[in-house]
Design an enzyme around this catalytic site. Structure first.
Site, PDB file in Angstrom:
ATOM      1  N   GLU A 191      -9.278 -38.009 -33.257  1.00  0.00           N
ATOM      2  CA  GLU A 191      -7.932 -37.660 -32.822  1.00  0.00           C
ATOM      3  C   GLU A 191      -8.062 -36.735 -31.632  1.00  0.00           C
ATOM      4  O   GLU A 191      -8.795 -35.756 -31.673  1.00  0.00           O
ATOM      5  CB  GLU A 191      -7.172 -36.957 -33.951  1.00  0.00           C
ATOM      6  CG  GLU A 191      -5.706 -36.720 -33.643  1.00  0.00           C
ATOM      7  CD  GLU A 191      -5.478 -35.618 -32.634  1.00  0.00           C
ATOM      8  OE1 GLU A 191      -4.510 -35.736 -31.871  1.00  0.00           O
ATOM      9  OE2 GLU A 191      -6.261 -34.665 -32.582  1.00  0.00           O
ATOM     10  N   CYS A 199      -1.099 -32.645 -34.954  1.00  0.00           N
ATOM     11  CA  CYS A 199      -1.953 -33.795 -35.202  1.00  0.00           C
ATOM     12  C   CYS A 199      -1.198 -34.881 -35.954  1.00  0.00           C
ATOM     13  O   CYS A 199      -0.559 -34.630 -36.959  1.00  0.00           O
ATOM     14  CB  CYS A 199      -3.162 -33.368 -36.025  1.00  0.00           C
ATOM     15  SG  CYS A 199      -4.203 -34.779 -36.418  1.00  0.00           S
ATOM     16  N   CYS A 204      -3.828 -36.058 -39.199  1.00  0.00           N
ATOM     17  CA  CYS A 204      -3.722 -35.158 -40.364  1.00  0.00           C
ATOM     18  C   CYS A 204      -2.266 -35.132 -40.830  1.00  0.00           C
ATOM     19  O   CYS A 204      -1.961 -34.775 -41.949  1.00  0.00           O
ATOM     20  CB  CYS A 204      -4.142 -33.756 -40.008  1.00  0.00           C
ATOM     21  SG  CYS A 204      -5.589 -33.703 -38.970  1.00  0.00           S
ATOM     22  N   HIS A 226      -0.472 -29.766 -41.093  1.00  0.00           N
ATOM     23  CA  HIS A 226       0.032 -28.666 -40.274  1.00  0.00           C
ATOM     24  C   HIS A 226       1.468 -28.340 -40.643  1.00  0.00           C
ATOM     25  O   HIS A 226       1.881 -27.186 -40.629  1.00  0.00           O
ATOM     26  CB  HIS A 226      -0.063 -29.011 -38.790  1.00  0.00           C
ATOM     27  CG  HIS A 226      -1.484 -29.126 -38.317  1.00  0.00           C
ATOM     28  ND1 HIS A 226      -2.271 -28.023 -38.095  1.00  0.00           N
ATOM     29  CD2 HIS A 226      -2.263 -30.201 -38.061  1.00  0.00           C
ATOM     30  CE1 HIS A 226      -3.470 -28.420 -37.706  1.00  0.00           C
ATOM     31  NE2 HIS A 226      -3.499 -29.743 -37.679  1.00  0.00           N
ATOM     32  N   ARG A 250      -9.933 -32.288 -42.967  1.00  0.00           N
ATOM     33  CA  ARG A 250     -11.023 -31.877 -42.092  1.00  0.00           C
ATOM     34  C   ARG A 250     -11.496 -30.447 -42.337  1.00  0.00           C
ATOM     35  O   ARG A 250     -12.430 -30.000 -41.679  1.00  0.00           O
ATOM     36  CB  ARG A 250     -10.600 -32.037 -40.637  1.00  0.00           C
ATOM     37  CG  ARG A 250     -10.574 -33.471 -40.216  1.00  0.00           C
ATOM     38  CD  ARG A 250      -9.647 -33.727 -39.057  1.00  0.00           C
ATOM     39  NE  ARG A 250      -9.560 -35.158 -38.803  1.00  0.00           N
ATOM     40  CZ  ARG A 250      -8.793 -35.999 -39.497  1.00  0.00           C
ATOM     41  NH1 ARG A 250      -8.050 -35.533 -40.489  1.00  0.00           N
ATOM     42  NH2 ARG A 250      -8.781 -37.275 -39.237  1.00  0.00           N
ATOM     43  N   SER A 255     -10.688 -28.049 -36.801  1.00  0.00           N
ATOM     44  CA  SER A 255     -11.504 -28.425 -35.653  1.00  0.00           C
ATOM     45  C   SER A 255     -11.769 -27.247 -34.735  1.00  0.00           C
ATOM     46  O   SER A 255     -12.650 -27.316 -33.886  1.00  0.00           O
ATOM     47  CB  SER A 255     -10.850 -29.568 -34.879  1.00  0.00           C
ATOM     48  OG  SER A 255     -10.883 -30.733 -35.673  1.00  0.00           O
ATOM     49  N   CYS A 264     -10.839 -33.796 -34.833  1.00  0.00           N
ATOM     50  CA  CYS A 264      -9.406 -33.931 -34.712  1.00  0.00           C
ATOM     51  C   CYS A 264      -8.998 -33.480 -33.318  1.00  0.00           C
ATOM     52  O   CYS A 264      -8.134 -32.675 -33.147  1.00  0.00           O
ATOM     53  CB  CYS A 264      -8.734 -33.111 -35.801  1.00  0.00           C
ATOM     54  SG  CYS A 264      -7.130 -33.728 -36.237  1.00  0.00           S
ATOM     55  N   CYS A 281     -12.960 -34.959 -27.061  1.00  0.00           N
ATOM     56  CA  CYS A 281     -14.170 -34.197 -26.774  1.00  0.00           C
ATOM     57  C   CYS A 281     -14.962 -34.746 -25.590  1.00  0.00           C
ATOM     58  O   CYS A 281     -14.703 -35.814 -25.077  1.00  0.00           O
ATOM     59  CB  CYS A 281     -15.120 -34.217 -27.958  1.00  0.00           C
ATOM     60  SG  CYS A 281     -14.280 -34.291 -29.508  1.00  0.00           S
TER      61      CYS A 281
END
Lengths: 363, 219, 425, 143, 595
Positions: free
Chosen positions: E16, E64, E67, E71, E506, E529, E574, E577
């Site tokens: 993600e 996110c 997920c 949150h 996560r 993350s 998540c 990168c």
């Protein structure tokens, strides 16, 4: 009913009856008259089967991947149905096997090979602040990536409220200078599929329409397909009769809430939200926000994040009135000041009183 | 500004401005008017039951004998539109919610189909009253710009509200925003036009009742 | 601005008060007051709409006592009041307004338009815009003692005449009497039977009463012209007389405005409460009737109807008494339409009858009364106001209607058994 | 725990049987007239028509009322294609109640069709042709 | 590979968001240092300031979409915690806690399965190789490891045919340009075919099981929540009393509850019959990954699944605590309010602290001021000596922590006295035994992936108990789901602060909220993350990703960074990168475009 598509479908075990049923249901979902289902079945059946599955390139910008997650929840057509039978999803970061430069290369190959023909799907908004450094992929700003990919696109689908309208990154105070796709791209047909996330069947339905007819469905003034965004949630809501009767849930767990009465008082934005949740529902027709008891957030409308609070009824002030008390003080002060002025004037007139005599009667 | 931002503005800043001007104006005007005061009546009073300011406030809501026949349009039209307005303003659920938010008070609402009907009747009554104002020599003679202006100010919220609910003419969001905006205009101008009678009517009737009640006349 | 206008404006600034401010702000221009005003209903001219008669005062109020009005005046949106305008308004404020109060009775927002007109007249008179006829009446009342120029000797002559005719002594300046009886000059000149009737009634009731040599005239032209200063002069004569003679009650004669001027306005113009009671003669008769002090014999048999004087009924709250008295002596009493609280004015009250140039309009307005009478076709018309009586007679004559007008007090007195014999025995 | 073990929790004692309390919006009776009109048209011109029940502001109670009022006739057919579809003739012959379910059994669309035989039930000539070929194959196998 | 290399892989896919990692390899191709950088920021913490705290969950939830509920729920809990800290009597109805637990547990199982098959599997499964499989042998393999009914030769033949058609068309779509044929793929064709079949099965399965979220939250992704409970009133009526006609008022009616029961069964069946057997089967071919990707052995879990109340940590199914240096015999308690325990550093993050960038700030005193100092895009690489990520670096007592399934499984493993966790111990021991690897293999890329699978089973099994409890409450007449006391912010104390903790799939998630005058004055989300993918801190300590990549990664071919993907994906990242590999001397060598 004949044609390459129906033949292809027949080979996949889809009978003509199944197909007619599918078209009837699709027409119903798209709020078209029942006769359109048959027309659509014939049109789709007659459409030439593409030699190649059309290329779809999906670029993620300032997003949360909710839109991608949502499309994987699509029941009919299913995501695997789309990928295997209808489209060639040549770039989709969340689902694709390749990474890094291999992924980049897949992107560029697809763009090169399908130049002018691919459908570009964007999710997420595009930050303009800091020259785009707020969001980069492969060291490239989203703005640059969008412009590059848009060049060869046949049309662009702005998937989700962020791509369509700027979404949450654009919410006050918009720290990254986020904008929507249509704020940047002006020379390509853009279809907005807002929602946070959009309803999967709306996403796949629009993709299916584009692939079947090769054109965009009819759009409203905000670039949304009318078939799905033509009416408000409130219009089609199963709780609408309660609104009309004046029966409302006052909290999330009172008699009204349990009876499924109208959620207007709890801040439901259904009346100003154009979307198909009330008819299409979510997750294979299981439920939808209002049915589960929470008011509509209004997520398919521009700037719904700054719409004055999710629990404030539409008829309530969006912000607490800040100036009222001050105005009362000023008004009272002004009133008192005027009172004194008036009374002063009056008593001045009184003290200046000269007794009227008979002579005064004659001018 | 898109329609949602427009709506949010009228629900937020716009409402704040309108309510503030309204509150400011109402207080200022009430002080301005009633601070002029009245001399005490030195004549010996004649006490008659039922003759007082309070009674008159209510009694004046009933037409005097024979008058309805004299000016049926003024009375029937006027009463219909005032009662209709009151019903629409105070018994429509979303409005009650606003009042609850602003004052903390609330009461049960009427079904919206009924409100819908009342709105149409109210608008019809207002149109009739307007036609009467144009046709009747006395009313035409008395009418000033303010009369046409305040009629429009009063009619617009009804019209926009009804159009919004019926989804006519413009998208609901825009219509709702226009509706709220029209109410805000009404609020802003109310203290400074003859619409202020909504407040002074009670004072006027009270004075009438009080002054005449002193003489033992139940007016 | 002329000095007189300046004075008028100053007076208006003085008299404009919260009720007036409230009334002006409440008016929605509905025009219903016009329907209640006989000058409008009989002419159809919208300028006679009662609230419109106050237009200059409304503007002055806004310009002086509201912020927006002041601003409007400053930028020229609101024109100042001028002499010419007030002169033009004279007809509306005096000739076509009898202060009858019907408009106030119907106004849906509760505006007391009469209250406003009386205040406006203060400014009109102070600025020299009152009609000649009323000015003359005021002049005569103040200087001679009565609007018709009647002086004490004339009264004494009447007294003598009554004493001779009826054998009842008429007390004058009798200190400590219970009642002090006022007269209107019209009664002295035109209806001498009134004094006799009082004498008979008082005698039967066994009450002590008196006339006052310094205060016999009840009519208050100062009130009619709308000037408190002059009204005060006239009221003070009565107050002084009543206090000098230490009477308990002053009886206002059959005259509507005299009653209003003394009963409701008197204390206010002199600036202190009275030490005595003020009653209209009909109120007194009503009391006597209730207490059984009034005994009559025989009945009128012809068709009678009663004209309620505005100041007595609508503005004075006396409505039942006259009907009870009528029923005491009349077999064939019929009510006109709108009789009682909503009765229509004769058209000559509030000083209007004194305005010569207003006669044409008055007669035009009399059509209203004519239609009321036409509805019941009485043989005779009874009332309780000398002024009404004169105006009615004028109107009836103009329209060639043969309906005699009589005073209620006199009619009652006629049915009181002859007391001379009894007493003489 | 089996679901049927849940006792019925009465949250609201029933107050009265007013239409509004049962959730009727009043839109259903109007539909009957429309259906009658369409049936007349079917008889006059042979033209079939359909009403999409999902496109109308009907409450579940409205639908129940309509279903109850129209009743069940003699014919009912079930189609197995991407979920079950039921085509039921009402007590008014020529008026069909068609419900399409998706693969998960949820109602995907719902129509009232006014026609002699719903289109969906008829075999398509192409399919018949294939069937004929199949039959001929079967016959040739006999010899 | 004969020289030191610096590799740029951007974007990392099948995660993600947007993450970038820089790493350096030595001449043997072994990674010596790695740098992880978040390259996208939206400023949601900034956007939240000044808003109604009751609205915060919807904003936070959009951090996110994968997920998707964690949150939102953490945000709701933060506001509730603030209320509870000020008004200790403030509580949430048990039904709401149960419904939330069911939703979280469903999220775990859904997310873990999707991660395994759709995000992670392609690191281990060669799709193209599946074409070479014998469907009959595949069927035999499948039947040998599981009783899953879809295991006939015909079934696998059909899947194979589908893939065949797909490949023959020449349009590989999402499977294009991948690492097919890479020698690091070790599964036999039959196992690959079975995995591909289950890839498709899982896609269909996940669509159905999210119905649980749709029942309670109205939709998935992004179901709805509400401060004070859950927004889904329970609507159990008889038909006669039913005001709406054919169906009850809300989605939580008899039909809806039956759906929930079905989903729970579907989840347990799939985990038991597909996910667990597949994990074990595939892992058995990759045992060497039990020695790769160790983060250093510090683990943190906030704990979750309150059976009684969020504030009663003893009733948690997943325990709270910290494990240091792989010593599972000692669980360290967490003091949430201690200034020196949980802190965020920004030496290498594009932020600015008002008191200087060297200090660590406790989230209640946290600051979020964007301060980009990186290169102007387009750029080739980031300056890892300076600030290089949009992520902050959270630390516990100054130490870098790994969060996630491995941390939780270790904590449950260490808590065997508790009945619920005996199952975990048994599962872990069974797995180690089946794979024939030492217990140290848990601290690895393989261990992390296996922990995720085992945790899924524990949680899927626990759901039935939660559901039964919910049903029992309803049966007893308790249908309360929402506490409307203190709903109106005008009834709140003027100043409040609270923390909403949640174990996201996560890892440990915490939302820290400061409320002044009914409005959010500061909001800090310390997400899993950030713990795992955060950059180096003031002391230069690497984050979990960075540490794991620096442990035993030898690149077979830096042009095909499959090894990096395996380890990075084992964390189920998540965000988005990038990976840079630079020379240990810091001298930039040949820039190799990884193709």
């Amino acid at each position: 009913m004949q044609g390459p598509l129906i033949d292809t479908l027949a080979r996949q075990g889809v009978t003509r009856r199944t197909f007619m049923k599918y078209c009837a249901t699709l027409a119903s979902m798209m709020a078209l008259p029942p006769a359109a289902g048959r027309a659509m079945a014939e049109a789709m059946a007659a459409a030439p089967a593409a030699a190649r599955r059309p290329s779809v390139i999906w670029l993620p910008f300032q997003e949360c991947t909710g839109c991608t997650e949502s499309i994987t929840r699509s029941h009919s057509p299913s995501i695997e149905g789309l990928i295997f039978d209808a489209i060639s999803l040549d770039y989709q970061e969340t689902l694709m096997a390749a990474a890094g430069h291999q992924a980049e290369e897949a992107l560029h190959t697809a763009m090169r090979e399908n130049a002018g023909k691919y459908l570009l799907v964007i999710d997420g908004s595009i930050p303009l602040g800091l020259d785009g450094a707020y969001s980069c992929i492969a060291g490239k700003s989203n703005l640059e990536a969008l412009k590059e990919a848009a060049q060869g696109a046949a049309a662009i689908v702005a998937m989700g409220s962020c791509a369509a309208f700027g979404g949450i990154p654009k919410a006050n105070p918009n720290p990254t200078g986020a904008v929507s796709v249509s704020d940047i791209i002006k020379d390509k047909p853009i279809i907005n599929i807002p929602g946070c996330p959009p309803i999967p069947v709306v996403m796949t339905g629009v993709l299916a329409h584009f692939l079947t007819f090769g054109s965009l469905p009819e759009l409203d003034s905000k670039g949304r397909p009318k078939a799905f965004y033509g009416e408000t949630i409130h219009d089609r809501c199963y709780r609408r009769p309660f609104y009309d009767q004046g029966k409302f849930a006052h909290t999330f767990d009172d008699e009204g809430a349990r009876n499924g009465w109208c959620l207007f008082e709890l801040g439901c934005k259904g009346p100003v939200t154009h979307n198909a949740c009330a008819t299409v529902k979510w997750n294979g027709g299981t439920s939808w926000p209002v049915e589960s008891g929470h008011g509509c957030l209004g997520c398919s409308e521009p700037d719904f994040w700054d719409g004055g609070g999710f629990y404030k009824a539409l008829s309530m002030p969006a912000d607490p009135l800040k100036m009222g008390a001050a105005a009362a003080v000023v008004g009272a002060a002004a009133g008192v000041a005027l009172s004194f002025a008036n009374r002063g004037k009056k008593s001045a007139a009184k003290s200046a009183h000269e007794t009227t005599t008979l002579a005064d009667l004659e001018k | 500004m898109n329609d949602m931002q427009f709506l949010t503005w009228v629900r937020g800043t716009g409402l704040d401005i309108a309510v503030s001007i309204f509150v400011l104006g109402v207080l200022w005007r009430l002080f301005e008017i009633y601070s002029l005061g009245r001399k005490a009546d030195l004549a010996a009073p004649r006490d008659t039951p039922g003759a007082s300011g309070w009674h008159t406030i209510f009694r004046r809501s009933i037409p005097p004998q024979g008058m309805v026949k004299k000016s049926p349009v003024s009375y029937i039209g006027g009463y219909t539109f005032h009662i209709g307005l009151a019903i629409v303003v105070f018994l429509f659920a979303p409005h009650i919610l606003l009042i609850k938010n602003l004052t903390g008070l609330s009461w049960p609402a009427l079904p919206s189909q009924f409100i819908d009907l009342v709105t149409v009747v109210t608008m019809a009554a207002m149109v009739v009253v307007l036609a009467d104002r144009i046709n009747k020599p006395v009313k035409r003679y008395l009418s000033t710009f303010g009369d046409w202006f305040t009629w429009t100010l009063t009619f617009l919220p009804l019209l926009t509200g009804w159009l919004a609910v019926q989804h006519l003419l413009l998208p609901y969001t825009v219509m709702l925003a226009l509706h709220i905006l029209s109410v805000e205009l009404l609020l802003i101008f109310l203290p400074f036009t003859k619409l202020f009678h909504a407040f002074t009517v009670f004072g006027s009737r009270w004075y009438l009742g009080k002054i005449n009640g002193h003489k033992g006349v139940a007016v | 601005m002329s000095a007189s206008l300046e004075k008028g404006v100053r007076v208006l600034k003085e008299v404009i008060d919260a009720p007036i401010a409230s009334y002006f702000n409440s008016c929605v221009h509905c025009g219903l007051c016009a329907e209640a005003c006989l000058f409008y209903t009989e002419t159809g001219d919208p300028k006679y709409t009662p609230i419109h008669k106050l237009e200059p005062m409304r503007r002055l109020y806004e310009q002086e006592y509201t912020l927006l009005g002041r601003l409007g005046k400053l930028v020229g949106l609101s024109k100042p009041v001028t002499d010419d305008e007030l002169e033009a308004w004279k007809e509306l404020v005096y000739n076509s307004c009898t202060l009858c109060g019907r408009c106030s009775a119907v106004c849906p927002v509760g505006n007391d338009i009469v209250y406003m007109v009386t205040k406006f007249r203060e400014g009109m008179s102070a600025s020299g815009h009152a009609p000649e006829g009323i000015i003359g009446a005021v002049n005569r009342t103040v200087t001679i003692g009565s609007p018709m120029g009647v002086k004490l000797p004339a009264v004494k002559a009447q007294m003598k005449h009554v004493e001779e005719d009826y054998g009842i002594p008429i007390p004058l300046d009798a200190e400590g009497a219970e009642y002090m009886v006022m007269l209107s000059s019209m009664e002295i000149i035109n209806f001498p039977e009134y004094l006799a009737a009082i004498a008979k009634i008082m005698k039967q009731a066994g009450k002590t009463w008196t006339l006052c040599s310094t205060a016999f005239e009840a009519t208050n032209a100062g009130y009619q012209i709308g000037n408190s200063d002059l009204a005060r002069v006239l009221v003070m004569r009565i107050v002084d007389g009543a206090e000098k003679l230490k009477v308990k009650t002053v009886i206002s004669p059959e005259c509507g405005h005299a009653y209003s001027a003394l009963r409701w306005n008197g204390a206010n113009v002199v600036g202190r409460p009275f030490t005595f009671k003020v009653q209209h003669i009909i109120e007194v008769l009503g009391e006597f009737q209730e207490q059984g002090l009034l005994k009559t014999e025989g009945f009128e048999t012809d068709r009678l109807t009663f004209h309620d004087p505005c100041q007595l009924a609508r503005r004075g709250g006396v409505i039942k008494q006259q009907r009870n008295l009528m029923n005491m002596v009349a077999k064939n009493f019929v009510e006109m339409p709108d009789a009682g609280y909503m009765n229509w004015c004769c058209g000559g009250g509030g000083g209007a009858s004194a305005i010569e140039e207003g006669e044409e309009l008055r007669l035009e307005a009399f059509k209203k009364k004519k239609s009321q009478l036409d509805a019941v076709k009485p043989d005779r018309l009874v009332t309780a106001c000398a002024n009404c009586r004169i105006v009615l007679e004028e109107g009836l004559e103009h329209y060639q209607m043969d309906i005699p007008v009589v005073g209620l007090t006199e009619m009652i007195a006629e049915h009181i058994p002859d007391q001379t014999a009894e007493n003489g025995a | 725990m089996p679901l049927d073990a849940i006792p019925i929790v009465v949250i609201n004692p029933s107050e009265n049987s007013a239409a509004a309390d049962r959730g009727l919006s009043g839109n259903a009776p109007v539909l009957l007239r429309e259906i009658a009109q369409l049936t007349g048209r079917l008889l006059d011109s042979g033209e079939a028509s359909a009403i999409d029940l999902r496109a109308l502001p009907l409450t579940p109670a409205d639908l129940d009322w309509l279903r109850e009022t129209l009743g069940r006739g003699q014919v009912a057919a079930t189609l197995e294609a991407e979920g079950e579809s039921t085509l039921t003739e009402t007590v008014c012959p020529g008026v069909w109640w068609v419900t399409h379910h998706n693969e998960n059994g949820a109602v995907a669309s719902e129509f009232i069709e006014v026609t002699f035989v719903p289109e969906l039930l008829k075999a398509h000539p192409d399919d018949v042709r294939i069937g004929l070929e199949h039959l001929e194959l079967l016959i040739s196998d006999l010899s | 590979m004969s020289t030191a290399q610096r590799i740029v892989v951007d974007p990392i896919t099948r995660i993600e968001g947007h993450l970038r990692i820089e790493a350096e390899t030595d001449a043997s191709g072994k990674i010596t240092s790695a740098y992880s950088a978040g390259t996208m920021v939206r400023g949601i913490e900034i956007i939240l300031r000044g808003r109604d705290p009751r609205d915060a969950w919807a904003f936070a939830q959009r951090i996110c979409g994968v997920c998707t509920l964690v949150h939102g729920l953490a945000s709701v809990r933060s506001v509730e915690d603030a209320l509870h800290r000020s008004i200790p009597s403030y509580s949430i109805p048990q039904n709401a806690e149960l419904i939330r637990n069911l939703m979280i547990a469903a999220q775990y199982v859904h997310d873990h399965v999707m991660h395994f098959y759709h995000l992670h599997a392609l690191d281990w499964v060669d799709v193209v190789s599946a074409l070479k499989a014998d469907p009959k042998a595949t069927s035999a393999l499948a039947q040998s490891i599981s009783s899953y009914p879809k295991s006939s030769p015909g079934y696998f033949a059909e899947v194979q045919k589908k893939v065949q058609t797909f490949v023959e068309q020449g349009q590989l779509g999402i499977f294009a340009n991948a690492y097919w044929g890479h020698p690091a793929y070790k599964l036999p064709p039959e196992a690959n075919l079975m995995a591909v079949a289950h890839y498709l099965e899982a896609l269909a399965w996940q669509r159905d099981v999210v119905k649980l979220h749709a029942i309670f939250g109205g939709k998935n992704p992004h179901p709805n929540f509400v401060v004070g409970g859950v927004p889904s009133a329970i609507s159990v009526h008889t038909a006669a009393e039913n005001k709406v006609g054919g169906q009850s008022g809300t989605a939580v009616n008899m039909v809806g509850l039956q759906t929930v029961q079905n989903v729970i069964k579907q989840m347990r069946d799939f985990v038991d019959q597909v996910y667990v057997p597949d994990t074990l089967a595939i892992a058995s071919f990759y045992k060497e990954w039990g020695g790769i990707g160790d983060t250093g052995g510090n683990f943190l879990s906030f704990g979750d699944m309150p059976m009684k109340s969020f504030w009663d940590t003893d009733s948690y199914l997943i325990p709270r605590g910290v494990i240091l240096d792989k010593d599972i015999s000692k669980i360290h308690p967490i003091d949430l309010d201690a200034d020196n325990e949980i802190q965020e550093f920004i030496n290498h993050s594009w932020y600015k602290y008002s008191q200087g960038d060297d200090q660590g700030l406790h989230p209640f005193k946290g600051e979020t001021e964007l301060n980009y100092t990186g290169p102007k895009p387009p750029y080739e690489h980031l300056d890892v000596e300076q600030k290089y990520s949009w992520l902050k670096s959270p630390r516990w007592q100054g130490k870098s922590m790994e969060v996630g399934p491995l941390a939780r499984v270790l904590l449950m493993y260490a808590n065997t006295e508790c009945g619920a966790h005996r199952q975990t111990k048994e599962l872990v021991d069974y797995t180690l035994q089946t794979l024939d690897v030492p217990v140290t293999a848990l601290f690895s890329t393989l261990g992390r992936t296996a922990a995720r699978t085992l945790e899924s089973k524990v949680l899927a099994d626990s759901m039935q108990g939660m559901f039964d409890q919910l049903m029992a409450n309803i049966k007893a007449g308790d249908v309360r789901t929402f506490n409307d006391q203190y709903w109106d912010p005008s009834t709140w104390p003027r100043h409040m602060h609270g923390v909403g903790l949640l174990e996201a799939p996560r890892g440990g998630l915490s939302h820290w909220i400061n409320i002044d005058d009914g409005k959010i004055s500061n909001y800090q989300a310390v997400v899993p993350s950030t713990w795992n993918a955060g950059p180096r801190d003031t002391l230069g300590q690497p984050g979990a990703y960075e540490a794991a990549l620096q442990h035993n990664h030898v690149m077979h071919d830096p042009k095909q960074p499959l090894e990096i993907l395996r380890t990075i994906h084992s964390f189920d990242p998540c965000l988005a990168c990038a990976v840079h590999v630079t020379d240990p001397d810091g001298e930039e060598l040949v820039r190799v475009k990884v193709k």
